[in-house]
Design an enzyme around this catalytic site. Structure first.
Site, PDB file in Angstrom:
ATOM      1  N   THR A  73      58.166  25.469  16.968  1.00 15.70           N
ATOM      2  CA  THR A  73      57.569  25.019  18.218  1.00 15.70           C
ATOM      3  C   THR A  73      58.048  23.607  18.500  1.00 15.70           C
ATOM      4  O   THR A  73      58.949  23.098  17.817  1.00 15.70           O
ATOM      5  CB  THR A  73      56.026  25.188  18.165  1.00 15.70           C
ATOM      6  OG1 THR A  73      55.508  24.850  19.446  1.00 15.70           O
ATOM      7  CG2 THR A  73      55.363  24.331  17.106  1.00 15.70           C
ATOM      8  N   LYS A  77      62.800  23.910  19.057  1.00 18.17           N
ATOM      9  CA  LYS A  77      63.414  25.167  19.516  1.00 18.17           C
ATOM     10  C   LYS A  77      64.904  25.016  19.857  1.00 18.17           C
ATOM     11  O   LYS A  77      65.693  25.906  19.588  1.00 18.17           O
ATOM     12  CB  LYS A  77      62.660  25.714  20.722  1.00 18.17           C
ATOM     13  CG  LYS A  77      61.240  26.154  20.379  1.00 18.17           C
ATOM     14  CD  LYS A  77      60.540  26.729  21.590  1.00 18.17           C
ATOM     15  CE  LYS A  77      59.060  26.885  21.322  1.00 18.17           C
ATOM     16  NZ  LYS A  77      58.338  27.502  22.431  1.00 18.17           N
ATOM     17  N   ASP A 133      59.825  33.985  23.424  1.00 17.20           N
ATOM     18  CA  ASP A 133      58.986  33.339  24.446  1.00 17.20           C
ATOM     19  C   ASP A 133      59.080  34.030  25.812  1.00 17.20           C
ATOM     20  O   ASP A 133      58.073  34.225  26.499  1.00 17.20           O
ATOM     21  CB  ASP A 133      59.398  31.876  24.636  1.00 17.20           C
ATOM     22  CG  ASP A 133      58.804  30.973  23.569  1.00 17.20           C
ATOM     23  OD1 ASP A 133      57.778  31.343  22.964  1.00 17.20           O
ATOM     24  OD2 ASP A 133      59.370  29.888  23.338  1.00 17.20           O
ATOM     25  N   ALA A 160      60.959  21.811  34.123  1.00 13.01           N
ATOM     26  CA  ALA A 160      62.359  22.174  33.865  1.00 13.01           C
ATOM     27  C   ALA A 160      62.702  21.931  32.397  1.00 13.01           C
ATOM     28  O   ALA A 160      63.854  21.689  32.062  1.00 13.01           O
ATOM     29  CB  ALA A 160      63.281  21.373  34.782  1.00 13.01           C
ATOM     30  N   GLY A 162      62.059  23.280  28.136  1.00 14.08           N
ATOM     31  CA  GLY A 162      62.432  24.489  27.400  1.00 14.08           C
ATOM     32  C   GLY A 162      61.691  25.724  27.871  1.00 14.08           C
ATOM     33  O   GLY A 162      62.292  26.791  28.053  1.00 14.08           O
ATOM     34  N   ARG A 184      59.328  16.683  37.721  1.00 21.40           N
ATOM     35  CA  ARG A 184      59.233  15.216  37.840  1.00 21.40           C
ATOM     36  C   ARG A 184      60.636  14.620  37.901  1.00 21.40           C
ATOM     37  O   ARG A 184      60.936  13.813  38.770  1.00 21.40           O
ATOM     38  CB  ARG A 184      58.456  14.673  36.631  1.00 21.40           C
ATOM     39  CG  ARG A 184      58.377  13.182  36.579  1.00 21.40           C
ATOM     40  CD  ARG A 184      57.557  12.715  35.400  1.00 21.40           C
ATOM     41  NE  ARG A 184      58.119  13.129  34.104  1.00 21.40           N
ATOM     42  CZ  ARG A 184      57.590  12.830  32.932  1.00 21.40           C
ATOM     43  NH1 ARG A 184      56.475  12.124  32.876  1.00 21.40           N
ATOM     44  NH2 ARG A 184      58.161  13.223  31.812  1.00 21.40           N
ATOM     45  N   THR A 185      61.507  15.021  36.990  1.00 20.53           N
ATOM     46  CA  THR A 185      62.891  14.542  37.016  1.00 20.53           C
ATOM     47  C   THR A 185      63.683  15.567  37.820  1.00 20.53           C
ATOM     48  O   THR A 185      64.057  16.638  37.302  1.00 20.53           O
ATOM     49  CB  THR A 185      63.448  14.428  35.564  1.00 20.53           C
ATOM     50  OG1 THR A 185      62.492  13.731  34.780  1.00 20.53           O
ATOM     51  CG2 THR A 185      64.782  13.720  35.523  1.00 20.53           C
TER      52      THR A 185
HETATM   53  P1  NAP Z   1      59.288  20.280  27.335  1.00 18.45           P
HETATM   54  O1  NAP Z   1      60.617  20.912  27.087  1.00 18.45           O
HETATM   55  O2  NAP Z   1      58.965  18.982  26.690  1.00 18.45           O
HETATM   56  O3  NAP Z   1      59.140  20.128  28.943  1.00 18.45           O
HETATM   57  C1  NAP Z   1      58.050  19.418  29.494  1.00 18.45           C
HETATM   58  C2  NAP Z   1      58.055  19.553  31.010  1.00 18.45           C
HETATM   59  O4  NAP Z   1      56.875  18.938  31.515  1.00 18.45           O
HETATM   60  C3  NAP Z   1      59.222  18.872  31.698  1.00 18.45           C
HETATM   61  O5  NAP Z   1      59.541  19.574  32.878  1.00 18.45           O
HETATM   62  C4  NAP Z   1      58.635  17.499  32.037  1.00 18.45           C
HETATM   63  O6  NAP Z   1      59.252  16.867  33.141  1.00 18.45           O
HETATM   64  C5  NAP Z   1      57.237  17.886  32.436  1.00 18.45           C
HETATM   65  N1  NAP Z   1      56.297  16.779  32.268  1.00 18.45           N
HETATM   66  C6  NAP Z   1      55.923  16.195  31.103  1.00 18.45           C
HETATM   67  N2  NAP Z   1      55.046  15.193  31.356  1.00 18.45           N
HETATM   68  C7  NAP Z   1      54.893  15.147  32.709  1.00 18.45           C
HETATM   69  C8  NAP Z   1      54.128  14.313  33.570  1.00 18.45           C
HETATM   70  N3  NAP Z   1      53.355  13.333  33.102  1.00 18.45           N
HETATM   71  N4  NAP Z   1      54.193  14.546  34.904  1.00 18.45           N
HETATM   72  C9  NAP Z   1      54.965  15.561  35.396  1.00 18.45           C
HETATM   73  N5  NAP Z   1      55.728  16.382  34.614  1.00 18.45           N
HETATM   74  C10 NAP Z   1      55.684  16.165  33.284  1.00 18.45           C
HETATM   75  O7  NAP Z   1      58.099  21.256  26.906  1.00 18.45           O
HETATM   76  P2  NAP Z   1      58.103  22.861  26.921  1.00 18.45           P
HETATM   77  O8  NAP Z   1      58.382  23.377  25.578  1.00 18.45           O
HETATM   78  O9  NAP Z   1      58.927  23.299  28.073  1.00 18.45           O
HETATM   79  O10 NAP Z   1      56.551  23.165  27.207  1.00 18.45           O
HETATM   80  C11 NAP Z   1      56.009  22.984  28.510  1.00 18.45           C
HETATM   81  C12 NAP Z   1      54.576  23.462  28.541  1.00 18.45           C
HETATM   82  O11 NAP Z   1      54.498  24.863  28.288  1.00 18.45           O
HETATM   83  C13 NAP Z   1      53.693  22.781  27.481  1.00 18.45           C
HETATM   84  O12 NAP Z   1      52.443  22.527  28.044  1.00 18.45           O
HETATM   85  C14 NAP Z   1      53.579  23.840  26.392  1.00 18.45           C
HETATM   86  O13 NAP Z   1      52.371  23.707  25.674  1.00 18.45           O
HETATM   87  C15 NAP Z   1      53.571  25.124  27.232  1.00 18.45           C
HETATM   88  N6  NAP Z   1      54.075  26.300  26.474  1.00 18.45           N
HETATM   89  C16 NAP Z   1      53.201  27.342  26.300  1.00 18.45           C
HETATM   90  C17 NAP Z   1      53.636  28.467  25.614  1.00 18.45           C
HETATM   91  C18 NAP Z   1      52.679  29.621  25.411  1.00 18.45           C
HETATM   92  O14 NAP Z   1      52.964  30.478  24.552  1.00 18.45           O
HETATM   93  N7  NAP Z   1      51.608  29.716  26.161  1.00 18.45           N
HETATM   94  C19 NAP Z   1      54.941  28.548  25.107  1.00 18.45           C
HETATM   95  C20 NAP Z   1      55.803  27.473  25.330  1.00 18.45           C
HETATM   96  C21 NAP Z   1      55.341  26.341  26.014  1.00 18.45           C
HETATM   97  P3  NAP Z   1      60.535  15.903  32.931  1.00 18.45           P
HETATM   98  O15 NAP Z   1      61.709  16.818  32.875  1.00 18.45           O
HETATM   99  O16 NAP Z   1      60.510  15.027  34.113  1.00 18.45           O
HETATM  100  O17 NAP Z   1      60.311  15.176  31.633  1.00 18.45           O
END
Ligand code: NAP
Length: 305
Positions: A73, A77, A133, A160, A162, A184-185
């Protein structure tokens, strides 16, 4: 494997683990241990706090100790893609690994999950990376929104990173007509959209949907108690959004889902995505049908009490 899943661990007990940083919040051990017990496997599922700099050593250690498999996680990944011996197509396409199956050669020379092979400490073992996923999300959407037809749908994707990338590729593969990626970005949203279009040219990018069948929150906004909603009720109303799905599942009604409900959307959180990606991993390790109802109940109890 001999023996059922009892409370005690013995010399035949085999292990799986989820590696992450931070990991203490993970509900995967509760879900997987319940699933393994239900399948009468003498396996246990652990959670290990692993820093990115130690990931390769942790995977090598699990392989050397003949773990059955691993889940990965945040933030591992993407890094793990370069660290496995073999990449399955789903992981290659998404550029991310969330499940590793340790495999050894079966009697006919074919690769078998270690959990199915006879004990042989000297046998060759390889790590095989998968991504469950995207399947988890697709199955959860089907379950939560039975009237939603992804083929031809108009979808808004918030984020945008993972998880958004896995969602975008899977939605495009399912034949959605339009995707609007908001992040955001902004540059990252544009890059992701370009990647989707390169692979699935039939998908049209949209900037302001006027009738969104589905809005997915794949940002981390909502993980902290005082986070604002990633999008306003007015935006949802003006895009005539029908359904809202938040990948976040804690609390059960996230700030995004509260706002979406007030805008008239049908809503669902990401518990089902977590369940189905985990069930798919257990099926890869055991080649048995995962006991979904047991795993879902364990997850609900662990997360919501
Ligand atoms: P990640 O790769 O770190 O991506 C985070 C995303 O959130 C990016 O688009 C980032 O924007 C945005 N973000 C972060 N802080 C922000 C803020 N303060 N304001 C606006 N946008 C913000 O994380 P990820 O692995 O993709 O996970 C994303 C979400 O999905 C998490 O909440 C995670 O817990 C959830 N998730 C759930 C499952 C499930 O099984 N239910 C599986 C995977 C993930 P920037 O590009 O601008 O940084």
């Amino acid at each position: 494997m001999s023996g059922g899943n009892t409370e005690s661990v013995d010399a035949c007990t085999r292990f799986c683990a989820v590696l992450g940083h931070p990991i203490r919040h993970s509900a995967s051990p509760a879900m997987q241990n319940a699933g393994m017990a239900s399948l009468q496997l003498n396996w246990r599922y652990l959670a290990a706090e692993v820093l990115p700099r130690d990931l390769a050593a942790a995977i090598a250690g699990a392989k050397a100790m003949r773990f059955i498999g691993l889940n990965l996680t945040v933030p591992h990944k993407l890094l793990a893609v370069e660290m496995v011996d073999e990449l399955e197509e789903s992981a290659r396409r998404l550029g991310a690994v969330n499940t590793i199956v340790f495999e050894t050669r079966g009697p006919d020379g074919e690769w078998l999950p270690l959990g199915l092979a006879a004990e042989d400490g000297a046998a060759e073992v390889r790590s095989h990376g998968f991504n469950t996923d995207a399947d988890g999300l697709a199955r959860s959407l089907q379950e939560e929104f039975p009237t939603l037809k992804l083929r031809g749908a108009s979808v808004v994707l918030l984020g945008a990173g993972g998880a958004a990338r896995a969602a975008a590729m899977r939605l495009a593969a399912e034949g959605v007509a339009q995707i609007c990626i908001v992040n955001r970005t902004a540059e990252k949203a544009a890059d992701l959209m370009a990647e989707v279009r390169a692979r699935y040219p039939a998908v049209t990018p949209s900037f302001l949907p006027d009738a969104a069948d589905l809005v997915i929150n794949a940002t981390s906004l909502g993980l902290k108690a005082d986070d604002p909603s990633p999008i306003s009720a007015n935006w949802l109303k003006s895009s005539r959004a029908q359904r809202a799905y938040d990948m976040i599942y804690r609390p059960a009604e996230t700030v995004f889902l509260r706002v979406a409900r007030s805008a008239g959307c049908e809503t669902a959180n990401g518990l089902g995505m977590l369940l189905h990606q985990g069930a798919a991993a257990l099926e890869l390790w055991s080649r048995q049908t995962a006991p979904l109802h047991v795993m879902r109940a364990a997850l609900r109890k662990d997360i919501y009490g």
